[in-house]
Design an enzyme around this catalytic site. Sequence first.
Site, PDB file in Angstrom:
ATOM      1  N   ASP A  70      14.673 -27.106 -15.000  1.00  0.00           N
ATOM      2  CA  ASP A  70      13.851 -26.225 -14.181  1.00  0.00           C
ATOM      3  C   ASP A  70      13.718 -26.832 -12.787  1.00  0.00           C
ATOM      4  OD1 ASP A  70      12.291 -24.027 -13.658  1.00  0.00           O
ATOM      5  OD2 ASP A  70      10.485 -24.829 -14.600  1.00  0.00           O
ATOM      6  N   HIS A 121       6.460 -21.538  -2.728  1.00  0.00           N
ATOM      7  CA  HIS A 121       5.713 -21.951  -3.919  1.00  0.00           C
ATOM      8  C   HIS A 121       5.252 -23.400  -3.790  1.00  0.00           C
ATOM      9  CE1 HIS A 121       4.570 -22.534  -8.107  1.00  0.00           C
ATOM     10  NE2 HIS A 121       5.449 -23.505  -8.222  1.00  0.00           N
ATOM     11  N   GLU A 123       4.963 -18.045 -14.728  1.00  0.00           N
ATOM     12  CA  GLU A 123       5.715 -18.286 -13.488  1.00  0.00           C
ATOM     13  C   GLU A 123       6.963 -17.426 -13.550  1.00  0.00           C
ATOM     14  OE1 GLU A 123       6.540 -22.484 -13.086  1.00  0.00           O
ATOM     15  OE2 GLU A 123       4.542 -22.902 -12.294  1.00  0.00           O
ATOM     16  N   GLU A 150      10.662 -16.710 -12.636  1.00  0.00           N
ATOM     17  CA  GLU A 150      11.800 -17.506 -12.179  1.00  0.00           C
ATOM     18  C   GLU A 150      13.094 -16.739 -12.472  1.00  0.00           C
ATOM     19  OE1 GLU A 150      11.806 -21.568 -13.428  1.00  0.00           O
ATOM     20  OE2 GLU A 150       9.620 -21.768 -13.276  1.00  0.00           O
ATOM     21  N   ASP A 179       8.265 -19.096 -17.103  1.00  0.00           N
ATOM     22  CA  ASP A 179       7.926 -20.490 -17.410  1.00  0.00           C
ATOM     23  C   ASP A 179       6.410 -20.583 -17.626  1.00  0.00           C
ATOM     24  OD1 ASP A 179       7.851 -23.265 -17.544  1.00  0.00           O
ATOM     25  OD2 ASP A 179       7.909 -23.520 -15.372  1.00  0.00           O
ATOM     26  N   ARG A 238      -2.331 -24.816 -16.997  1.00  0.00           N
ATOM     27  CA  ARG A 238      -2.624 -25.615 -15.800  1.00  0.00           C
ATOM     28  C   ARG A 238      -3.589 -26.764 -16.061  1.00  0.00           C
ATOM     29  NH1 ARG A 238       1.760 -24.225 -13.003  1.00  0.00           N
ATOM     30  NH2 ARG A 238       1.830 -21.976 -12.585  1.00  0.00           N
ATOM     31  N   GLN A 274      -1.584 -29.401 -17.707  1.00  0.00           N
ATOM     32  CA  GLN A 274      -0.668 -29.956 -16.708  1.00  0.00           C
ATOM     33  C   GLN A 274      -1.361 -30.943 -15.780  1.00  0.00           C
ATOM     34  OE1 GLN A 274       1.388 -26.860 -14.559  1.00  0.00           O
ATOM     35  NE2 GLN A 274       2.589 -28.256 -13.317  1.00  0.00           N
ATOM     36  N   LYS A 290       4.131 -27.101 -20.467  1.00  0.00           N
ATOM     37  CA  LYS A 290       5.225 -26.154 -20.274  1.00  0.00           C
ATOM     38  C   LYS A 290       6.046 -25.916 -21.545  1.00  0.00           C
ATOM     39  CE  LYS A 290       5.372 -26.189 -15.516  1.00  0.00           C
ATOM     40  NZ  LYS A 290       5.481 -25.018 -14.627  1.00  0.00           N
ATOM     41  N   THR A 315       8.967 -20.740 -23.312  1.00  0.00           N
ATOM     42  CA  THR A 315       9.602 -20.239 -22.092  1.00  0.00           C
ATOM     43  C   THR A 315      10.331 -18.967 -22.505  1.00  0.00           C
ATOM     44  OG1 THR A 315       9.938 -22.508 -21.315  1.00  0.00           O
ATOM     45  CG2 THR A 315      11.235 -20.773 -20.241  1.00  0.00           C
ATOM     46  N   GLU A 358      -1.207 -19.548  -7.787  1.00  0.00           N
ATOM     47  CA  GLU A 358      -1.127 -19.198  -6.363  1.00  0.00           C
ATOM     48  C   GLU A 358      -1.938 -17.951  -6.033  1.00  0.00           C
ATOM     49  OE1 GLU A 358       2.993 -19.457  -4.516  1.00  0.00           O
ATOM     50  OE2 GLU A 358       3.449 -19.842  -6.609  1.00  0.00           O
TER      51      GLU A 358
END
Lengths: 398, 398
Positions: free
Chosen positions: B114, B121, B181, B183, B215, B219, B222, B235, B239, B346
């Site tokens: 990844d 971002h 996320e 991607e 993904d 948080r 993380q 993560k 996925t 975000e």
Amino acid sequence: MIDETHDPARRSWVESANRPGCDFPIQNLPLGVFTPPGSATARIGVAIGEAILDVSDWLPGDQLNAYMALSSADRADFRRHCVRRLEAGAKPCALYSQTECRLHRPVTIGDYTDFYASIDHATNVGKLFRPENPLLPNYKHVPIAYHGRASSIVVSGTPVKRPQGQLGEGRFGPTQELDYEVEVGFFVGPGNALGEPIAIAKARSHIAGVCLVNDWSARDIQRWEYQPLGPFLAKNFATSISPWVVTAEALAPFWTEPPPHDVPILPYLREPVPGALDLTVEVWFRTAAMTEPIRLSHAAFKDMYWTAGQMIAHHTVNGCPLQPGDLIASGTVSGPQPDNRGCLLELTAKGAEPLRLPTGETRTFLHDGDEVILTGYCERPGWVRIGLGHCRGTIRPQ
Amino acid sequence: MIDETHDPARRSWVESANRPGCDFPIQNLPLGVFTPPGSATARIGVAIGEAILDVSDWLPGDQLNAYMALSSADRADFRRHCVRRLEAGAKPCALYSQTECRLHRPVTIGDYTDFYASIDHATNVGKLFRPENPLLPNYKHVPIAYHGRASSIVVSGTPVKRPQGQLGEGRFGPTQELDYEVEVGFFVGPGNALGEPIAIAKARSHIAGVCLVNDWSARDIQRWEYQPLGPFLAKNFATSISPWVVTAEALAPFWTEPPPHDVPILPYLREPVPGALDLTVEVWFRTAAMTEPIRLSHAAFKDMYWTAGQMIAHHTVNGCPLQPGDLIASGTVSGPQPDNRGCLLELTAKGAEPLRLPTGETRTFLHDGDEVILTGYCERPGWVRIGLGHCRGTIRPQ
């Protein structure tokens, strides 16, 4: 479980297996994948002394994944079968000589995870970068790990080409800070389904075997690339593993209490059995100018801060699936003393204190032609020594 | 290479493929793996309009890895074969309805990488944690990436169980900050041998196809675990990927110039062809209380700081081997505007600015029952729209 297969009095009709200090006595019986001389077909074998027993009649195929998917009861059955064929008094059969066979990577590794379980390693490395605050706040609470690259895992003896890459802003070339890391690897047994954690009480039963791991590292590449997502090209150019998988069954007499923690750990990490493995790892080293390797370090794997069981419980607590043959490495095995440091970054203090070798040569990091040899063994009074064999790699130029 | 298979005037005898806005016109022909109704056998198919053409006569097996190992010339041959079978005027044959078939993960993914290729971002996330210094010093020089978990990659539609884990010191439970996320994923074609980098001029030829990637990220997990080795349990619980692999051949008309860099890049990353892909990605969202999804964001994939070719050249510059079917994801696709932000971290400024939904609900992070739907498509004047289909996932409770 300790049973009659661990009887220290048992001997083999294979004489080399009975010699003191042998890595592969009849109490060990590690599995590997080999090609006999003159053959093009790889098959599964069991190491006994300096020989190999072809077990392709019991375990067909050319990788150990199906073996690793077996239950521990079935793995123990297979072990008893091998003991019966190889013990003194059994009818001798044809064996191959290890030195005449080609050994292969024994397992198709779906995913490879690398932990960071030595608090001495984490502290030593942390001191080099943050002298006042060597250990990050999460270290004592959460087993730190990252995903490594499965496709570049190679068997012992495969040459390691010095990688090129970005060494800093605008700087490109072969790494000038090539290092090794001595680690212990655990192969996953049955594993778990997506979304179904493995409880700590069951974690040990999901270890099928162990090997030695050399997590080759390019420190200049690592320093420049690792923020914020961790190491990538600094590690994924090659990871070497020893060819013989020492089974969980062979290790049964060597589990012991891990060191105490000085902070409480969460319930999902509290292991109900002694979870540390009484295993010594050693790093040996030879430059092209040396006739014999010298020992650079030795360390006690039982002093790791996190156990293999804790690694498995942690890895799966979020539901991440482990599959038969996945590799979980421990991270660099270091200890509290200077001669317990499991990589050159630690041994030379980031290159500030070069090693002085008997040839008059010095080393901060690895040169082309240098060979690194990892060994490991379990020894306890009353039990026969169980060796992990060797994990070798020689550096080739870019 | 653009050839007659891209002719925008060509139509199919499958009427649903000719409708404006269709993801899968005859110029697309993405591959997937499906099980027809009443069958237990998965096979390879090509999506055309709302239907599936069974191509197991040309491509046997139940995964696309062998297809991805083909040369680009052989992949182009296969594409021409499919065009001949499906174009207007050809003899109609039996097709399956997509809605009646079960779609599977189309590829056995050996390794999953990844990247972090959107500078918007990286800047948005950096601002939330380091307002004065959002972008790390390495970002503009080295394509940042980490290895993800291959075993937990699931096909669109698979429910995502909210993971539990350590949320901070002494805090354990289901994540309270579950995020997505958006991607773009690239499947590796032929790949390279250990120690043999792929030059940037050849990099594009090692892309066999693309898909959408979600993904999923926790948080709170993380934040607590990611120092110093990067994200791990935050993560690797799941996925999601879209089921249809849009081929490199279908994308040929949509390559374009990437945005200029304001710092020099090293020669191994200088791409001799326009390396950006003119692809729009969108994130749609539906709570259990909503009848229709709403769009949360859209972003231009061509504005990514690093191109797919640069990712492949960088990934292999140290000799790391890529294998057919490996997945390389781009990292979150975000852009400069507020409605270009490709994750909730975000969009809600780390939860400080909750989303207000048409139902009166608010969201900082995902609730149980929420569904995230990714879409993507290439559109350029003079060419037929090429869609990537959908990548869906609904959150289930822990």
